[in-house]
Scaffold this active site. Sequence first.
Site, PDB file in Angstrom:
ATOM      1  N   ALA A   1     -31.381 -27.663 -28.373  1.00 20.97           N
ATOM      2  CA  ALA A   1     -31.442 -26.527 -29.289  1.00 20.97           C
ATOM      3  C   ALA A   1     -32.262 -25.414 -28.650  1.00 20.97           C
ATOM      4  CB  ALA A   1     -32.071 -26.948 -30.609  1.00 20.97           C
TER       5      ALA A   1
ATOM      6  N   GLY B   1     -30.280 -31.703 -29.298  1.00 22.20           N
ATOM      7  CA  GLY B   1     -29.115 -31.308 -30.081  1.00 22.20           C
ATOM      8  C   GLY B   1     -27.810 -31.439 -29.319  1.00 22.20           C
TER       9      GLY B   1
ATOM     10  N   GLU C   1     -26.858 -35.026 -29.719  1.00 23.22           N
ATOM     11  CA  GLU C   1     -26.450 -35.179 -31.118  1.00 23.22           C
ATOM     12  C   GLU C   1     -25.059 -34.598 -31.343  1.00 23.22           C
ATOM     13  OE1 GLU C   1     -30.377 -35.080 -33.826  1.00 23.22           O
ATOM     14  OE2 GLU C   1     -30.260 -33.409 -32.416  1.00 23.22           O
TER      15      GLU C   1
ATOM     16  N   GLU D   1     -37.087 -35.090 -28.347  1.00 22.81           N
ATOM     17  CA  GLU D   1     -37.800 -34.375 -29.412  1.00 22.81           C
ATOM     18  C   GLU D   1     -39.245 -34.801 -29.596  1.00 22.81           C
ATOM     19  OE1 GLU D   1     -33.441 -33.818 -30.426  1.00 22.81           O
ATOM     20  OE2 GLU D   1     -34.689 -35.385 -29.571  1.00 22.81           O
TER      21      GLU D   1
END
Length: 255
Positions: free
Chosen positions: A66, A112, A115, A135
Amino acid sequence: MSFQNIIINKEAAISIVTINRPESLNALNAQTIEELSQAFSEIEADENCRVAILTGSGEKSFVAGADIKEFQDFNSGEAENLAKTGQDKLFNKIENLNKPVIAAVNGFALGGGLELAMSCHIRYASDNAKLGLPEVTLGLIPGYGGTQRLPKLVGKGLANELIFSAKMISGERAKEIGLANEVFPLEELMPECMKLATQISRNSPLAITKAIAAVNLSDTEKGFEKEIKSFGELFEMKDKQEGVLAFLEKRKPQF
């Protein structure tokens, strides 16, 4: 809709969606998530599209994570809304799309990015791929479904190891643990994805849509019920009639 951060190409019944932010290793920002959401809405509604392939531009990165700059000053409410909005708009949408999505993981798939790959139905990776959920090194946890999808793919123990350690693994290791379906040299990744997408596109789109919904419930109490009901419903649909007739006539079905 015109897009700034993604590119869509169509080849026969296959839509190829490329995240095109090479200057940031294709990191996900709010605009890119919005554009991807719109793109997959269009793909879902496109009767001529039967399979989608999702990849990143360049040879280094699928999605490197992200865009941290966008949320570094968020409070807890804003952060919760970021995670919920992203899951609803994109990650859950892809997982529940009415046609298969293949992730062509061409390099880094971190945070992300991993994911996003996990929300796809199938993952092919390149031999230079690096996958991980870093993360916890930021004092956070995955917020786009990582803590839920990873255990289903690799088991709880391995998921804990990857999430707690924040380690990156290779494409080969991802295949070993069930996170990637196959691994190919980078130059062969897209041709192999196209080969698989073409094979899928020849099968019944109605049956595949039902199969996606049933498989997505496979870890719930409703899974068997969904399979039974879908199996019965397909007997009233045109694809079953054509498929059975083609089998009896010893020809390839035309769906």
